[in-house]
Design a protein around this motif. Structure first.
Motif, PDB file in Angstrom:
ATOM      1  N   ASP A  43       0.842  -1.145   0.089  1.00 51.25           N
ATOM      2  CA  ASP A  43       0.139  -0.047  -0.118  1.00 51.25           C
ATOM      3  C   ASP A  43       0.950   1.492   0.032  1.00 51.25           C
ATOM      4  OD1 ASP A  43      -2.339  -1.343   0.141  1.00 51.25           O
ATOM      5  OD2 ASP A  43      -2.260  -1.726   2.241  1.00 51.25           O
ATOM      6  N   THR A  44       2.080   1.109  -0.662  1.00 52.22           N
ATOM      7  CA  THR A  44       3.012   2.397  -0.572  1.00 52.22           C
ATOM      8  C   THR A  44       2.263   3.562  -1.135  1.00 52.22           C
ATOM      9  OG1 THR A  44       4.016   1.695  -2.666  1.00 52.22           O
ATOM     10  CG2 THR A  44       4.706   0.865  -0.699  1.00 52.22           C
ATOM     11  N   GLU A  45       1.649   3.481  -2.332  1.00 50.63           N
ATOM     12  CA  GLU A  45       1.109   4.711  -3.056  1.00 50.63           C
ATOM     13  C   GLU A  45       0.064   5.312  -2.144  1.00 50.63           C
ATOM     14  OE1 GLU A  45      -1.801   5.643  -6.684  1.00 50.63           O
ATOM     15  OE2 GLU A  45      -0.477   3.978  -7.033  1.00 50.63           O
ATOM     16  N   LEU A  46      -0.820   4.670  -1.437  1.00 48.36           N
ATOM     17  CA  LEU A  46      -1.910   5.014  -0.418  1.00 48.36           C
ATOM     18  C   LEU A  46      -1.190   5.759   0.776  1.00 48.36           C
ATOM     19  CD1 LEU A  46      -5.063   5.331  -0.299  1.00 48.36           C
ATOM     20  CD2 LEU A  46      -5.143   3.257   0.989  1.00 48.36           C
ATOM     21  N   LYS A  47      -0.115   4.916   1.191  1.00 47.73           N
ATOM     22  CA  LYS A  47       0.525   5.341   2.469  1.00 47.73           C
ATOM     23  C   LYS A  47       1.287   6.837   2.136  1.00 47.73           C
ATOM     24  CE  LYS A  47       3.045   2.274   4.207  1.00 47.73           C
ATOM     25  NZ  LYS A  47       4.200   1.527   4.653  1.00 47.73           N
ATOM     26  N   LYS A  48       1.660   7.145   0.898  1.00 51.43           N
ATOM     27  CA  LYS A  48       2.105   8.256   0.656  1.00 51.43           C
ATOM     28  C   LYS A  48       1.268   9.339   0.503  1.00 51.43           C
ATOM     29  CE  LYS A  48       6.182   6.271  -2.352  1.00 51.43           C
ATOM     30  NZ  LYS A  48       6.645   6.169  -3.805  1.00 51.43           N
ATOM     31  N   GLU A  49       0.091   8.845   0.087  1.00 50.25           N
ATOM     32  CA  GLU A  49      -0.965   9.935  -0.091  1.00 50.25           C
ATOM     33  C   GLU A  49      -1.327  10.368   1.388  1.00 50.25           C
ATOM     34  OE1 GLU A  49      -2.584  11.476  -2.545  1.00 50.25           O
ATOM     35  OE2 GLU A  49      -1.502  10.741  -4.238  1.00 50.25           O
ATOM     36  N   LEU A  50      -1.480   9.500   2.456  1.00 48.14           N
ATOM     37  CA  LEU A  50      -1.817   9.659   3.639  1.00 48.14           C
ATOM     38  C   LEU A  50      -0.820  10.675   4.431  1.00 48.14           C
ATOM     39  CD1 LEU A  50      -3.705   9.450   6.004  1.00 48.14           C
ATOM     40  CD2 LEU A  50      -2.635   7.297   6.807  1.00 48.14           C
ATOM     41  N   ASP A  51       0.485  10.177   3.975  1.00 45.40           N
ATOM     42  CA  ASP A  51       1.391  11.026   4.674  1.00 45.40           C
ATOM     43  C   ASP A  51       1.366  12.603   3.940  1.00 45.40           C
ATOM     44  OD1 ASP A  51       3.172   9.264   6.061  1.00 45.40           O
ATOM     45  OD2 ASP A  51       4.248   8.332   4.498  1.00 45.40           O
ATOM     46  N   ALA A  52       1.241  12.746   2.715  1.00 46.61           N
ATOM     47  CA  ALA A  52       1.139  14.069   2.128  1.00 46.61           C
ATOM     48  C   ALA A  52      -0.027  14.731   2.841  1.00 46.61           C
ATOM     49  CB  ALA A  52       1.185  13.851   0.580  1.00 46.61           C
ATOM     50  N   THR A  53      -1.192  14.096   3.008  1.00 44.62           N
ATOM     51  CA  THR A  53      -2.420  14.790   3.494  1.00 44.62           C
ATOM     52  C   THR A  53      -1.955  15.251   4.778  1.00 44.62           C
ATOM     53  OG1 THR A  53      -3.887  13.165   2.359  1.00 44.62           O
ATOM     54  CG2 THR A  53      -4.606  14.225   4.134  1.00 44.62           C
ATOM     55  N   LEU A  54      -1.468  14.209   5.620  1.00 42.00           N
ATOM     56  CA  LEU A  54      -1.066  14.746   7.178  1.00 42.00           C
ATOM     57  C   LEU A  54      -0.159  15.851   7.021  1.00 42.00           C
ATOM     58  CD1 LEU A  54      -0.751  11.142   8.795  1.00 42.00           C
ATOM     59  CD2 LEU A  54      -2.425  12.821   9.127  1.00 42.00           C
ATOM     60  N   GLN A  55       0.832  15.902   6.017  1.00 47.35           N
ATOM     61  CA  GLN A  55       1.816  17.145   5.889  1.00 47.35           C
ATOM     62  C   GLN A  55       1.240  18.286   5.676  1.00 47.35           C
ATOM     63  OE1 GLN A  55       4.871  16.674   6.935  1.00 47.35           O
ATOM     64  NE2 GLN A  55       5.455  18.903   6.571  1.00 47.35           N
ATOM     65  N   ALA A  56       0.332  18.191   4.708  1.00 53.50           N
ATOM     66  CA  ALA A  56      -0.574  19.370   4.375  1.00 53.50           C
ATOM     67  C   ALA A  56      -1.187  19.861   5.486  1.00 53.50           C
ATOM     68  CB  ALA A  56      -1.371  18.876   2.960  1.00 53.50           C
ATOM     69  N   ARG A  57      -1.866  18.765   6.267  1.00 52.54           N
ATOM     70  CA  ARG A  57      -2.884  19.336   7.395  1.00 52.54           C
ATOM     71  C   ARG A  57      -1.886  20.178   8.393  1.00 52.54           C
ATOM     72  NH1 ARG A  57      -3.323  19.226  12.767  1.00 52.54           N
ATOM     73  NH2 ARG A  57      -5.701  19.089  13.416  1.00 52.54           N
ATOM     74  N   ARG A  58      -0.659  19.521   8.688  1.00 51.45           N
ATOM     75  CA  ARG A  58       0.332  20.313   9.658  1.00 51.45           C
ATOM     76  C   ARG A  58       0.586  21.704   8.979  1.00 51.45           C
ATOM     77  NH1 ARG A  58       3.612  15.404   9.036  1.00 51.45           N
ATOM     78  NH2 ARG A  58       2.846  13.852  10.418  1.00 51.45           N
ATOM     79  N   GLU A  59       0.733  21.715   7.886  1.00 54.06           N
ATOM     80  CA  GLU A  59       1.210  23.110   7.185  1.00 54.06           C
ATOM     81  C   GLU A  59       0.056  24.042   7.286  1.00 54.06           C
ATOM     82  OE1 GLU A  59       3.090  22.317   3.497  1.00 54.06           O
ATOM     83  OE2 GLU A  59       4.697  21.274   4.383  1.00 54.06           O
ATOM     84  N   LEU A  60      -1.116  23.518   6.762  1.00 53.08           N
ATOM     85  CA  LEU A  60      -2.222  24.455   6.282  1.00 53.08           C
ATOM     86  C   LEU A  60      -3.134  24.696   7.621  1.00 53.08           C
ATOM     87  CD1 LEU A  60      -3.540  23.080   3.139  1.00 53.08           C
ATOM     88  CD2 LEU A  60      -2.101  25.069   3.254  1.00 53.08           C
ATOM     89  N   GLY A  61      -3.136  23.803   8.489  1.00 56.92           N
ATOM     90  CA  GLY A  61      -3.840  23.943   9.875  1.00 56.92           C
ATOM     91  C   GLY A  61      -5.217  23.385   9.929  1.00 56.92           C
ATOM     92  N   VAL A  62      -6.027  23.391  10.981  1.00 52.13           N
ATOM     93  CA  VAL A  62      -7.155  22.995  11.294  1.00 52.13           C
ATOM     94  C   VAL A  62      -8.172  23.400  10.294  1.00 52.13           C
ATOM     95  CG1 VAL A  62      -8.986  22.318  12.898  1.00 52.13           C
ATOM     96  CG2 VAL A  62      -6.631  22.548  13.618  1.00 52.13           C
ATOM     97  N   GLU A  63      -8.057  24.270   9.600  1.00 56.75           N
ATOM     98  CA  GLU A  63      -9.110  25.221   8.775  1.00 56.75           C
ATOM     99  C   GLU A  63      -9.217  24.119   7.549  1.00 56.75           C
ATOM    100  OE1 GLU A  63      -6.217  27.390   9.281  1.00 56.75           O
ATOM    101  OE2 GLU A  63      -6.954  27.628  11.262  1.00 56.75           O
TER     102      GLU A  63
END
Length: 157
Positions: free
Chosen positions: A20-40
């Protein structure tokens, strides 16, 4: 166990494995974007990730359905009856031999305990078991062969 950002590692959090490496990369990117963009932007990020998961599930279901349809088409192409392992001559012969070998002690026990009625019950059982085996091996054997006779049409009405 916690990373510098305070969130758990995605591998430990999801239990995803190497396929599931592709899906894992997507989740990592989503979590990283959430850290950068915030809760909004959290709901938009989650929706985007779930859409990707839905697409992946749809693809897996579609592949499975295509495979099942191909298997069904192969069965139809080979004929309506798929081969059964119980259709072998050796199995039928072996069943007959075992039946006859077991008939000897069953006859002795039935005849010794209940005399003629016991002997008859033992042999009715032996014949019954063999008849069921033959009927299982040849499903159309005991069906009526008279098709189109006047007697059959009376029963159909």
């Amino acid at each position: 166990m916690r990373q510098a950002s305070g969130l758990l590692n995605v591998d430990r959090m999801t239990g995803m494995d190497a396929r599931d490496t592709e899906l894992k990369k997507e989740l990592d990117a989503t979590l990283q974007a959430r850290r950068e963009l915030g809760v909004e932007y959290e709901s938009a990020l989650v929706d985007s990730f779930l859409e990707k998961v839905d697409q992946r599930i749809d693809g897996a279901v579609e592949r499975r359905l295509r495979r099942q349809m191909a298997e069904q088409q192969m069965v139809v192409a080979r004929g309506s009856r798929s081969p059964k392992p119980t259709d072998s001559w050796g199995e039928r012969f072996g069943f007959g031999i075992v039946s006859l070998v077991l008939a000897i002690p069953l006859s002795a026990i039935g005849g010794g305990v209940a005399h003629l009625p016991g002997l008859l019950v033992a042999w009715i059982g032996i014949v019954g078991v063999n008849a069921v085996q033959v009927a299982r091996s040849n499903p159309g054997l005991f069906r009526g062969r008279r098709r189109g006779s006047s007697q059959d049409s009376d029963w159909e009405n």
